[in-house]
Design a protein around this motif. Structure first.
Motif, PDB file in Angstrom:
ATOM      1  N   LEU A  86       0.833  -1.202   0.000  1.00 10.50           N
ATOM      2  CA  LEU A  86       0.000   0.000   0.000  1.00 10.50           C
ATOM      3  C   LEU A  86       0.867   1.250   0.000  1.00 10.50           C
ATOM      4  N   THR A  87       0.385   2.301  -0.658  1.00  6.11           N
ATOM      5  CA  THR A  87       1.031   3.608  -0.606  1.00  6.11           C
ATOM      6  C   THR A  87      -0.021   4.668  -0.901  1.00  6.11           C
ATOM      7  N   TYR A  88       0.275   5.910  -0.536  1.00  3.44           N
ATOM      8  CA  TYR A  88      -0.728   6.971  -0.662  1.00  3.44           C
ATOM      9  C   TYR A  88      -0.849   7.494  -2.095  1.00  3.44           C
ATOM     10  N   THR A  89       0.253   7.928  -2.693  1.00  3.47           N
ATOM     11  CA  THR A  89       0.164   8.601  -3.990  1.00  3.47           C
ATOM     12  C   THR A  89       0.195   7.619  -5.151  1.00  3.47           C
ATOM     13  N   ILE A  90      -0.480   7.987  -6.226  1.00  2.00           N
ATOM     14  CA  ILE A  90      -0.490   7.165  -7.432  1.00  2.00           C
ATOM     15  C   ILE A  90       0.901   7.109  -8.055  1.00  2.00           C
ATOM     16  N   ASP A  91       1.634   8.213  -7.988  1.00  2.00           N
ATOM     17  CA  ASP A  91       3.003   8.225  -8.531  1.00  2.00           C
ATOM     18  C   ASP A  91       3.864   7.174  -7.847  1.00  2.00           C
ATOM     19  N   ASN A  92       3.766   7.099  -6.528  1.00  2.00           N
ATOM     20  CA  ASN A  92       4.582   6.127  -5.809  1.00  2.00           C
ATOM     21  C   ASN A  92       4.105   4.700  -6.068  1.00  2.00           C
ATOM     22  N   LEU A  93       2.796   4.532  -6.203  1.00  2.00           N
ATOM     23  CA  LEU A  93       2.247   3.218  -6.540  1.00  2.00           C
ATOM     24  C   LEU A  93       2.827   2.726  -7.861  1.00  2.00           C
ATOM     25  N   ASN A  94       2.878   3.621  -8.846  1.00  2.00           N
ATOM     26  CA  ASN A  94       3.429   3.250 -10.150  1.00  2.00           C
ATOM     27  C   ASN A  94       4.921   2.960 -10.084  1.00  2.00           C
ATOM     28  N   ASN A  98       0.934 -13.544  -6.176  1.00  2.00           N
ATOM     29  CA  ASN A  98       0.750 -13.455  -4.723  1.00  2.00           C
ATOM     30  C   ASN A  98       0.931 -12.039  -4.185  1.00  2.00           C
ATOM     31  N   VAL A  99       1.199 -11.079  -5.081  1.00  2.00           N
ATOM     32  CA  VAL A  99       1.438  -9.691  -4.669  1.00  2.00           C
ATOM     33  C   VAL A  99       0.363  -8.774  -5.259  1.00  2.00           C
ATOM     34  N   LYS A 100      -0.272  -7.996  -4.387  1.00  2.00           N
ATOM     35  CA  LYS A 100      -1.231  -6.991  -4.827  1.00  2.00           C
ATOM     36  C   LYS A 100      -0.719  -5.615  -4.409  1.00  2.00           C
ATOM     37  N   ILE A 101      -0.806  -4.648  -5.324  1.00  2.00           N
ATOM     38  CA  ILE A 101      -0.349  -3.284  -5.050  1.00  2.00           C
ATOM     39  C   ILE A 101      -1.556  -2.358  -5.169  1.00  2.00           C
ATOM     40  N   GLN A 102      -1.779  -1.541  -4.151  1.00  2.00           N
ATOM     41  CA  GLN A 102      -3.018  -0.772  -4.085  1.00  2.00           C
ATOM     42  C   GLN A 102      -2.760   0.556  -3.369  1.00  2.00           C
ATOM     43  N   SER A 103      -3.542   1.570  -3.700  1.00  2.00           N
ATOM     44  CA  SER A 103      -3.423   2.839  -2.994  1.00  2.00           C
ATOM     45  C   SER A 103      -4.115   2.740  -1.632  1.00  2.00           C
ATOM     46  N   ILE A 128       6.501   1.629  -7.541  1.00  2.00           N
ATOM     47  CA  ILE A 128       6.646   0.285  -6.961  1.00  2.00           C
ATOM     48  C   ILE A 128       6.363  -0.777  -8.019  1.00  2.00           C
ATOM     49  N   LYS A 129       5.306  -0.564  -8.801  1.00  2.00           N
ATOM     50  CA  LYS A 129       4.993  -1.519  -9.869  1.00  2.00           C
ATOM     51  C   LYS A 129       6.151  -1.629 -10.854  1.00  2.00           C
ATOM     52  N   LYS A 130       6.693  -0.474 -11.268  1.00  2.00           N
ATOM     53  CA  LYS A 130       7.797  -0.470 -12.238  1.00  2.00           C
ATOM     54  C   LYS A 130       9.031  -1.165 -11.674  1.00  2.00           C
ATOM     55  N   LYS A 131       9.306  -0.947 -10.391  1.00  2.00           N
ATOM     56  CA  LYS A 131      10.487  -1.567  -9.776  1.00  2.00           C
ATOM     57  C   LYS A 131      10.346  -3.083  -9.722  1.00  2.00           C
ATOM     58  N   ILE A 132       9.172  -3.577  -9.346  1.00  2.00           N
ATOM     59  CA  ILE A 132       8.955  -5.031  -9.282  1.00  2.00           C
ATOM     60  C   ILE A 132       9.062  -5.648 -10.671  1.00  2.00           C
TER      61      ILE A 132
END
Length: 362
Positions: A35-43, A59-64, A45-49
């Motif tokens: 979980l993270t607050y901002t959409i920029d940071n969410l993206n 098995n991993v879910k990423i969500q605001s 994390i997705k890009k890094k993974i």
């Protein structure tokens, strides 16, 4: 039950997103939520993974943060508190909503138009639903996830801390990650838990640590900025642990410098720095310029700062109290560069560690 909750305090440039990505990817047999607050940071994390692993594992879910509260806390249990309408979405507000409405008036206290839940009330709504449902909200999350990472934890505020406390007391392994010195955003402006807002959240973590609810770790190695830059940034938060630079590269123009305004064009042509300003009131004729807050999370070889009024007073006096009101934003600006920070300023600088650059050396 032995709790295994961890709070990881990361310095700027310490590889916080990389840590979350690698740590979550290593837990192949666990159900994980990030979980993270901002959409920029969410993206980010997705890009890094995806960069490390190729895809986001099943098995991993990423969500605001707000999406999580709405989908897992509000909608499944809203009837315990509010049955009139389906809660459609979240109403974002920068103010304290419904200041003069009593909590007993559920429809007007929590909602705009009866179906949009206020951002400063959503965590309280989830907490109330959990209580009325005898812990069902947290019990369900325990069935769904083995481990939850909450990134940019310094952005949380108000009743969000009550949700953190519930999660800490659950069977889920919780990992809170953030840089408390970069608290430039906030999920809400609720007066609840105001004393723990921003960098003051560290006091809450210490309290929880003393109650055996978590362990606190510090990631103090910076892989972005050199030590001179780290020292300047650290000086804004003398009470926190010092940052150790792992950037040992010498370029011939390294550190923090005062640049005369008349030399700005020549300096920019030579070093091509990213221009940074506090906000649009700091005038400079260039399209290549970012506000301090907008530069958060970014890395540049070099930056050139256009100082605002408080920063000019800081440079003139060496008194850090001039930056106190917005020191998180100054910290962000000071930690964007790998090799050098230039500051446009003509008067005498009395801040230790900042030297005037002689344009004739170019």
């Amino acid at each position: 039950m032995q709790l295994n909750n961890k709070v990881i305090i990361s310095a700027a440039g310490s590889g916080k997103t990389t840590f979350i990505a690698n740590d979550s990817l290593s837990k192949k047999n666990e159900k994980i939520l990030i979980l993270t607050y901002t959409i920029d940071n969410l993206n980010e994390i997705k890009k890094k993974i995806i960069k490390i692993h190729g895809v986001i594992p099943n098995n991993v879910k990423i969500q605001s943060w707000f999406s999580f509260l709405l989908s897992e806390g509000v909608r499944p249990y809203q009837n315990y508190l509010y049955e009139k309408k389906r809660i459609k979405t979240i109403f974002f507000t920068n103010k304290t909503s419904t200041r003069f409405v009593k909590k007993e008036n559920v429809e007007k206290y929590y909602f705009k138009h009866g179906e949009e839940i206020y951002t400063d009330k959503i965590s309280l709504f989830v907490k109330e639903c959990n209580e009325k449902a005898n812990g069902a909200v947290i019990n369900r999350l325990e069935l769904m996830y083995d481990r939850i990472y909450i990134d940019e934890v310094q952005d949380l505020a108000g009743y969000d801390f009550d949700i953190l406390k519930l999660l800490f007391k659950s069977r889920i392994n919780i990992r809170l990650v953030g840089d408390l010195r970069q608290a430039t955003y906030s999920t809400n402006n609720s007066c609840k838990n105001k004393k723990y807002k921003g960098s003051n959240i560290y006091d809450l973590f210490i309290k929880w640590k003393n109650n055996n609810m978590c362990t606190i770790y510090h990631k103090n190695e910076c892989f972005r900025s050199n030590q001179i830059i780290c020292d300047l940034a650290d000086s804004l938060y003398p009470e926190m642990e010092k940052t150790i630079s792992k950037n040992y590269k010498i370029t011939g123009h390294d550190g923090v410098f005062i640049i005369n305004k008349k030399d700005a064009d020549k300096y920019i042509k030579k070093f091509n720095p990213q221009l940074l300003r506090f906000d649009r009131r700091s005038k400079f004729n260039s399209e290549n310029i970012l506000n301090f807050g907008a530069s958060k999370g970014l890395t540049f070889e070099r930056v050139l700062i256009i100082p605002n009024g408080p920063m000019k007073k800081f440079l003139k006096t060496g008194d850090y109290s001039n930056l106190e009101a917005s020191k998180a934003k100054y910290y962000v600006a000071f930690t964007r560069a790998r090799y050098s920070i230039g500051i446009l300023y003509d008067e005498v600088c009395r801040v230790q560690g900042i030297n005037r650059f002689n344009v004739n050396d170019i």
